[in-house]
Design a protein around this motif. Structure first.
Motif, PDB file in Angstrom:
ATOM      1  N   SER B  51       0.842  -1.199   0.000  1.00 36.63           N
ATOM      2  CA  SER B  51       0.000   0.000   0.000  1.00 36.63           C
ATOM      3  C   SER B  51       0.872   1.242   0.000  1.00 36.63           C
ATOM      4  N   CYS B  52       0.365   2.311  -0.582  1.00 33.28           N
ATOM      5  CA  CYS B  52       1.055   3.599  -0.533  1.00 33.28           C
ATOM      6  C   CYS B  52       0.396   4.531   0.476  1.00 33.28           C
ATOM      7  N   SER B  53      -0.508   4.003   1.265  1.00 37.69           N
ATOM      8  CA  SER B  53      -1.111   4.795   2.332  1.00 37.69           C
ATOM      9  C   SER B  53      -0.035   5.208   3.321  1.00 37.69           C
ATOM     10  N   HIS B  54      -0.289   6.278   4.066  1.00 31.35           N
ATOM     11  CA  HIS B  54       0.690   6.722   5.054  1.00 31.35           C
ATOM     12  C   HIS B  54       0.608   5.950   6.371  1.00 31.35           C
ATOM     13  N   ASP B  55      -0.321   5.028   6.487  1.00 28.52           N
ATOM     14  CA  ASP B  55      -0.422   4.236   7.718  1.00 28.52           C
ATOM     15  C   ASP B  55       0.831   3.399   7.901  1.00 28.52           C
ATOM     16  N   LEU B  56       1.395   3.434   9.093  1.00 28.02           N
ATOM     17  CA  LEU B  56       2.591   2.650   9.391  1.00 28.02           C
ATOM     18  C   LEU B  56       2.215   1.359  10.125  1.00 28.02           C
ATOM     19  N   TYR B  57       3.125   0.371  10.099  1.00 27.51           N
ATOM     20  CA  TYR B  57       2.965  -0.905  10.806  1.00 27.51           C
ATOM     21  C   TYR B  57       1.784  -1.685  10.243  1.00 27.51           C
ATOM     22  N   GLY B  58       1.492  -1.455   8.959  1.00 25.46           N
ATOM     23  CA  GLY B  58       0.299  -2.030   8.343  1.00 25.46           C
ATOM     24  C   GLY B  58       0.278  -3.548   8.318  1.00 25.46           C
ATOM     25  N   PRO B  70       1.718 -14.048  11.919  1.00 20.93           N
ATOM     26  CA  PRO B  70       2.796 -14.467  11.020  1.00 20.93           C
ATOM     27  C   PRO B  70       4.156 -14.345  11.679  1.00 20.93           C
ATOM     28  N   LYS B  71       5.107 -15.145  11.183  1.00 18.51           N
ATOM     29  CA  LYS B  71       6.491 -14.894  11.550  1.00 18.51           C
ATOM     30  C   LYS B  71       6.881 -13.533  10.981  1.00 18.51           C
ATOM     31  N   LEU B  72       6.848 -13.427   9.672  1.00 15.80           N
ATOM     32  CA  LEU B  72       7.339 -12.246   8.974  1.00 15.80           C
ATOM     33  C   LEU B  72       6.183 -11.422   8.451  1.00 15.80           C
ATOM     34  N   THR B  73       6.194 -10.147   8.770  1.00 19.90           N
ATOM     35  CA  THR B  73       5.217  -9.247   8.168  1.00 19.90           C
ATOM     36  C   THR B  73       5.824  -7.876   8.024  1.00 19.90           C
ATOM     37  N   CYS B  74       5.436  -7.147   7.003  1.00 24.97           N
ATOM     38  CA  CYS B  74       5.827  -5.742   6.856  1.00 24.97           C
ATOM     39  C   CYS B  74       4.952  -5.124   5.783  1.00 24.97           C
ATOM     40  N   ARG B  75       5.101  -3.825   5.642  1.00 33.32           N
ATOM     41  CA  ARG B  75       4.431  -3.112   4.569  1.00 33.32           C
ATOM     42  C   ARG B  75       5.461  -2.824   3.491  1.00 33.32           C
TER      43      ARG B  75
END
Lengths: 368, 368
Positions: B51-58, B70-75
């Motif tokens: 996503s290009c939204s400004h929300d962090l830790y998505g 999940p083990k691994l997650t990020c935006r």
């Protein structure tokens, strides 16, 4: 599976204020690696940019600024463990064969939007992570008899170490009394129990085993990677933290992959955003028994946070995990000068996000 | 190297306006996959949020909303090819052994900050990508005699196809006259030559070969992945576009990895943010000779953009690449109903960012 080595590392001086943009900061350690590496810039096949800045398309922009044309590039955000997630992602790009070399760059300004946990409605108005640290500290004090002095001793140790780290934001030691008499922000957490947000940047260069051998660089191998995200919000994190916290699971994944155990670790970078976090990490990582983290961090046989950790070095959010890895690589290559933690060749990095709702544990090994 | 399969796919209805948050949008196709998959939610080992939204830790927030740990997650952000970069990243997490299953979710609101190229100072005030499309169209018209009718025919074709795509934003066909008489925005690009930003979401589930066999799902294999980022800014892109454009390089990487050639492809999703981009892509991908992309897109033997492409479906930035992959998976599983492009089993996805400064090409194969 292709083995993956770190063959270049650089961290810029962390500082509170700067006139530079996040991209200018990002270029500093990256140019340092490109200048000192035997790998030509046009051989960089991947570039991962770790930052919580609102700038979009950062991987491509930074690539253009650095004069590299990677196959794969993007920006990665996961708040405070963005940096190690970017490194794990670079590892997987190489291990899977998609890239032969990946430059991982973290950069952040002190006023990053990543500093506020505004998305977590379960926190109400308590959007700073210090409220989380306060809850953890109180629980640890109640359950295990940990004291405010125990917390303060961590700060004294880490600020003492950062005196020997030229890239750290803080280069003056502090006393136990300094910490205990510093302003109480959220009981029992005082000002000097906290890592400080700052501006900073850090980069590492990862390559395949074949390329590492060709370059003749001194490789530091990524032996173990563990990740776990249990939740995102305070409401979910608190009941879990002393039971199946993400760090415990991430550590078990990393030890299993590396075929190692806590006693194999000789040096560790631990995510001490607050003093209580270093104490809990020593327990969660299996270095100390539950309830004995405080004394372990000071007197255990693993060198913990030789660069001064976050409390001594400062916390540029997206760069922190990468700076932690840089320090362990530096230690494992025996290039740490006065802060060298002995003749070590196995080290560990522990990097958390949002008060441990997400955790990374990484185990590195050198051939020296 | 571990093989990687797509075993679940879902795209929500794209629409201009919505009262939902980007996370609520993201949950729609993700819940659809979790409900219909044989894989329990607690077996999802990775979650990537595009996503290009400004929300962090998505990644972590969405994981909590979906009830997965999940083990691994990020935006992941790389503007318009964020989605396919997230899928390549998921591929590498599985292929390298870090995860056994990864849910990839793209979601965007129509007013995403990703719609403006404000970082590119070489563009001056021309921050919309339409200025880039205008330059490309004029160059193609001058060099190869491409006409405004050629451009318009692409829009007519794709709007005709999207009539059969229930998830598309546009479900009414248009005529050549409609396009040619639509408002000229930046000569020669008219309103109906443009894909429209919209709100939307799309998800895919990737698993290892072992897990795909265990689940008994109908696997679609990722056979080829090609990426290339040449630059970020208009100043660099224009001299390169007809020479060593990123798409040509990405395509050669993908064909090489898949051990395939353009004539092996039976169906393709092409990044037609503007009509000219589909014409150029048919040439860059090796489907048509240089200068013959316009007629190929209409009359060639590869079904191009059966879901209606971006022009017919709409463009929710971070979700677009994932929706493209969903369509190819749907086609290769022969589940496309009235828009099924024959008895195909090899398909290609072409996804660009910032007017082709970054490109992804992905080749998929089914066993049907």
């Amino acid at each position: 599976m292709n083995k993956v080595a770190i063959v270049g590392y650089s961290t810029a001086k962390f500082r509170k204020s700067t006139d530079k943009s996040v991209y200018e900061l990002a270029c500093e350690p990256s140019m340092d690696i490109l200048r000192s590496s035997n790998l030509a810039a046009n051989r960089i096949e991947g570039l991962l940019f770790s930052s919580c800045s609102h700038d979009l398309y950062g991987g491509a922009i930074l690539s253009e600024m650095l004069g590299v044309s990677p196959k794969l590039t993007c920006r990665i955000d996961n708040l405070c463990n963005s940096g190690t997630i970017a490194i794990s992602t670079a590892y997987s790009y190489i291990s899977s064969g998609l890239c032969d070399s990946v430059l991982v760059v973290g950069a952040e300004l002190y006023n990053s939007p990543g500093s506020k946990l505004i998305w977590d409605v379960s926190r109400g108005h308590f959007t700073s992570s210090i409220y989380w640290a306060s809850v953890f500290a109180r629980m640890h004090m109640r359950e295990y008899g940990t004291t405010e002095e125990d917390l303060a001793n961590i700060a004294v140790k880490n600020r003492s170490s950062s005196v020997n780290n030229p890239n750290a934001m803080f280069n003056k030691p502090i006393t136990l009394e300094d910490v205990l008499s510093s302003r109480k922000l959220v009981d029992p957490i005082k000002l000097l129990d906290c890592g400080a947000l700052c501006s900073g940047s850090s980069s590492v260069l990862l390559v395949s085993e074949d390329l590492a051998r060709k370059l003749g660089s001194q490789p530091v191998w990524i032996e173990g990677i563990g990740h776990q995200t249990n939740c995102a919000s305070m409401a979910h994190a608190i009941p879990e933290i002393f039971k199946i916290g993400s760090c415990k699971l991430a550590a078990s994944h990393a030890y299993e992959m590396a075929k190692m155990k806590p006693s194999d670790i000789q040096v560790a970078e631990i995510h001490d955003a607050f003093t209580i976090m270093e104490i809990m990490a020593c327990e969660d990582l299996g270095f100390a028994k539950i309830g004995e983290g405080a004394s372990y961090a000071l007197h255990g046989n693993i060198a913990v946070n030789p660069r001064g950790g976050i409390i001594g070095s400062g916390h540029p959010i997206g760069a922190t995990g990468i700076a932690q890895v840089c320090e362990i690589v530096c230690q494992l290559r025996h290039e740490s000068g006065v802060r060298q933690a002995g003749n070590c060749n196995v080290g560990l990095v522990h990097n958390l996000a949002a008060a441990g709702t997400s955790a990374t544990v990484m185990i590195l090994r050198s051939e020296v």
